[in-house]
Design an enzyme around this catalytic site. Structure first.
Site, PDB file in Angstrom:
ATOM      1  CG  ASN A 145      -0.482  -1.535  10.016  1.00 12.96           C
ATOM      2  OD1 ASN A 145      -1.701  -1.430  10.049  1.00 12.96           O
ATOM      3  ND2 ASN A 145       0.258  -1.078   9.028  1.00 12.96           N
ATOM      4  CG  HIS A 170      -5.255   5.181   8.090  1.00 10.68           C
ATOM      5  ND1 HIS A 170      -4.511   4.962   6.955  1.00 10.68           N
ATOM      6  CD2 HIS A 170      -5.803   6.416   7.947  1.00 10.68           C
ATOM      7  CE1 HIS A 170      -4.616   6.021   6.153  1.00 10.68           C
ATOM      8  NE2 HIS A 170      -5.400   6.914   6.731  1.00 10.68           N
ATOM      9  CE1 TYR A 189      -5.240   2.095   3.636  1.00 12.93           C
ATOM     10  CE2 TYR A 189      -6.881   0.443   4.214  1.00 12.93           C
ATOM     11  CZ  TYR A 189      -5.822   1.261   4.566  1.00 12.93           C
ATOM     12  OH  TYR A 189      -5.344   1.230   5.866  1.00 12.93           O
ATOM     13  CD  GLU A 249      -6.464   9.171   4.288  1.00 11.69           C
ATOM     14  OE1 GLU A 249      -6.181   9.362   5.494  1.00 11.69           O
ATOM     15  OE2 GLU A 249      -5.705   8.558   3.509  1.00 11.69           O
ATOM     16  CB  THR A 296       3.844   0.691   6.452  1.00 12.82           C
ATOM     17  OG1 THR A 296       3.645   2.034   6.030  1.00 12.82           O
ATOM     18  CG2 THR A 296       2.690  -0.176   5.994  1.00 12.82           C
ATOM     19  CG  PHE A 321      -1.157  -5.926   0.447  1.00 19.41           C
ATOM     20  CD1 PHE A 321      -1.963  -4.867   0.835  1.00 19.41           C
ATOM     21  CD2 PHE A 321       0.085  -5.640  -0.112  1.00 19.41           C
ATOM     22  CE1 PHE A 321      -1.561  -3.552   0.676  1.00 19.41           C
ATOM     23  CE2 PHE A 321       0.501  -4.320  -0.281  1.00 19.41           C
ATOM     24  CZ  PHE A 321      -0.330  -3.273   0.121  1.00 19.41           C
ATOM     25  CE  LYS A 370      -4.730   0.329   9.363  1.00 16.73           C
ATOM     26  NZ  LYS A 370      -3.597  -0.226   8.557  1.00 16.73           N
ATOM     27  NE  ARG A 403       2.432   8.216   7.503  1.00 22.04           N
ATOM     28  CZ  ARG A 403       1.989   7.150   6.828  1.00 22.04           C
ATOM     29  NH1 ARG A 403       0.702   6.821   6.843  1.00 22.04           N
ATOM     30  NH2 ARG A 403       2.814   6.390   6.143  1.00 22.04           N
ATOM     31  NE  ARG A 410       0.921   1.387  11.340  1.00 20.35           N
ATOM     32  CZ  ARG A 410       0.856   2.058  10.188  1.00 20.35           C
ATOM     33  NH1 ARG A 410       1.946   2.637   9.703  1.00 20.35           N
ATOM     34  NH2 ARG A 410      -0.274   2.161   9.530  1.00 20.35           N
TER      35      ARG A 410
END
Ligand code: DAT
Ligand code: MG
Length: 151
Positions: A114, A117, A51, A128, A93, A59, A11, A87, A104
């Site tokens: 964070n 993704h 998303y 995706e 998250t 948010f 990100k 993951r 993270r």
């Protein structure tokens, strides 16, 4: 059993903080194979699709603003159970709940910044990857260690 592929996105905060190399290194050292990589400025269009299940969240508009605030680095990784493993490598998250040793847990503090993704399911990964990459941007290639790292 078919080899899985998943989408990982560094990100804008991860790019700004020059974490791209260290994130790539973790996936390489685990034994996964990179099959796609690019840097881009995300459009709101792509992001609202990516998303789409979060559109009603309070948010959401801050999330869009953050994700479009600067370049991201998008990667496709392939390997045995790469979706679940990545993951786990990325962590919870909310970085406050993410274990040390995860991306993270090692590099971030706040849920809205964070760093990375990772697709969360086989269906999500497929969707995706198709959203972020053109078919010809994903490469089929053989890595010489594959017969050693995986049965
Ligand atoms: P993940 O990225 O772990 O798959 P998610 O899909 O539930 O988590 O949410 C997508 C992103 O939205 C997440 O990485 C950061 C942001 N987000 C989620 N929950 C949030 C919250 N409570 N406050 C602010 N941002 C949040
Ligand atoms: Mg998610």
């Amino acid at each position: 059993p078919g080899k899985e592929r998943t989408l990982i996105v560094v990100k804008p905060d991860g790019v700004q903080r020059r974490l791209v190399g260290r994130i790539i290194q973790r996936f390489e050292q685990r034994g996964f194979k990179m099959v796609g990589l690019k840097m881009l400025q995300v459009s709101e269009d792509l992001l609202s699709n990516h998303y789409r299940q979060l559109r009603m969240k309070p948010f959401y508009s801050d999330l869009v603003q953050y994700m479009t605030s600067g370049p991201v680095v998008v990667m496709a990784w392939e390997g045995h159970q790469v979706i679940q493993s990545s993951r786990n490598m990325v962590g919870q998250t909310n970085p406050a709940e993410a274990q040390a040793g995860t991306v993270r847990g090692d590099f971030s503090l706040h849920v809205s910044r964070n760093v990375v993704h990772a697709s969360d399911s086989p269906e999500g990964a497929l969707r995706e990857l198709q959203l972020w990459f053109r078919g010809q941007e994903l490469l089929d290639w053989e890595c010489i260690d594959e017969s050693i790292t995986c049965e």
